[in-house]
Design a protein around this motif. Structure first.
Motif, PDB file in Angstrom:
ATOM      1  N   TYR A 289       6.380  75.866 -66.986  1.00 50.96           N
ATOM      2  CA  TYR A 289       7.707  75.618 -67.155  1.00 50.96           C
ATOM      3  C   TYR A 289       8.623  76.797 -67.530  1.00 50.96           C
ATOM      4  CZ  TYR A 289       5.891  71.041 -66.924  1.00 50.96           C
ATOM      5  OH  TYR A 289       5.196  69.928 -66.456  1.00 50.96           O
TER       6      TYR A 289
ATOM      7  N   SER B 113       7.508  73.834 -62.996  1.00 56.91           N
ATOM      8  CA  SER B 113       6.437  73.196 -63.821  1.00 56.91           C
ATOM      9  C   SER B 113       5.009  73.666 -63.302  1.00 56.91           C
ATOM     10  CB  SER B 113       6.527  71.575 -63.056  1.00 56.91           C
ATOM     11  OG  SER B 113       6.358  71.413 -62.080  1.00 56.91           O
TER      12      SER B 113
ATOM     13  N   ARG C  46       8.019  69.095 -69.757  1.00 58.85           N
ATOM     14  CA  ARG C  46       6.492  69.026 -69.499  1.00 58.85           C
ATOM     15  C   ARG C  46       5.635  67.550 -69.847  1.00 58.85           C
ATOM     16  NH1 ARG C  46       3.314  73.283 -70.477  1.00 58.85           N
ATOM     17  NH2 ARG C  46       4.847  74.284 -71.752  1.00 58.85           N
TER      18      ARG C  46
ATOM     19  N   TYR D 202       9.843  69.645 -61.817  1.00 59.50           N
ATOM     20  CA  TYR D 202      10.905  70.559 -61.982  1.00 59.50           C
ATOM     21  C   TYR D 202      12.086  70.064 -62.300  1.00 59.50           C
ATOM     22  CZ  TYR D 202       7.672  72.727 -58.494  1.00 59.50           C
ATOM     23  OH  TYR D 202       6.590  73.190 -57.738  1.00 59.50           O
TER      24      TYR D 202
ATOM     25  N   SER E 259      11.845  72.935 -72.328  1.00 61.54           N
ATOM     26  CA  SER E 259      10.413  72.777 -71.383  1.00 61.54           C
ATOM     27  C   SER E 259       9.507  71.908 -71.931  1.00 61.54           C
ATOM     28  CB  SER E 259       9.948  74.227 -71.838  1.00 61.54           C
ATOM     29  OG  SER E 259       9.681  74.618 -73.090  1.00 61.54           O
TER      30      SER E 259
END
Length: 204
Positions: free
Chosen positions: A129, A125, A74, A79, A70
């Motif tokens: 996330y 996202s 980020r 996605y 994640s």
């Protein structure tokens, strides 16, 4: 004598392993190699692309792994497909490579909702996330994973693992001090080498 030769060969092959445990484009994190795609593909195409790399769509089984992917997602800001789907049985989510039902999860609020044939899972996202189920034909980025070695805990649940080169795994485990998994890998490798030498290179 065959076992001694196998150990000797093993020591030689370990010596040739460099400090890099993942192939180009992959990066290592706690015993796995990960690839975060640059292009976008539908879920099934992403699954096939990972197989071409000798990998699988990532199977997330811990908070450590979830936090890692994640945070990477980020940074990249998009996605990303993961290897989870309920294509076979609606509402029964299964990892596509290991064929294991999901035990760890990080669903976003209201997910999974199964709307409009949403059978594939991605890192969402806009929703911090977390996971969301969406239509499988959406083109999105994806995460491939290669497991460096067989994890003892997960082997007790018969979870399938994808192997990178055994010599790389042995070198990695020896340098990280993971003695338990190191001995498992050495035993496995010596056995295979012994079989190859005693059968003229033929595997049983």
């Amino acid at each position: 004598m065959d076992v001694l030769l196998a150990f000797f060969y093993l020591q030689l092959t370990i010596g040739f392993v460099s400090g890099t445990y993942c192939t180009d484009g992959f990066e290592v994190h706690r015993g796995s190699c990960y690839f975060f795609s640059h292009g976008k593909e539908a879920w099934e195409d992403a699954h096939q692309s990972c197989k071409l790399f000798g990998a699988m769509l990532v199977e997330v089984d811990s908070w450590d792994e979830q936090n890692y992917i994640s945070e990477k997602a980020r940074i990249l800001g998009d996605y990303f497909w993961i290897g989870l789907t309920d294509k076979l049985i609606e509402g029964e989510y299964m990892w596509t490579t290991s064929q294991q039902l999901v035990t760890f999860s990080n669903w976003g609020p209201g997910e999974p909702n199964g709307h409009d044939h949403e059978n594939c899972v991605l890192i969402d996202s806009p929703n911090d996330y977390r996971w969301a189920d969406v239509r499988c034909d959406r083109p999105e980025h994806y995460i491939c994973e290669k497991r460096l070695f067989l994890d003892r805990t997960n082997s007790q649940t018969n979870r399938r693992r994808i192997y990178v080169d055994d010599k790389q795994a042995i070198s990695y485990l020896s340098q990280t001090g993971d003695q338990e998994n190191l001995m498992d890998m050495i035993t496995k490798t010596v056995f295979l080498l012994t079989v190859r030498m005693t059968t003229g290179g033929q595997m049983p």
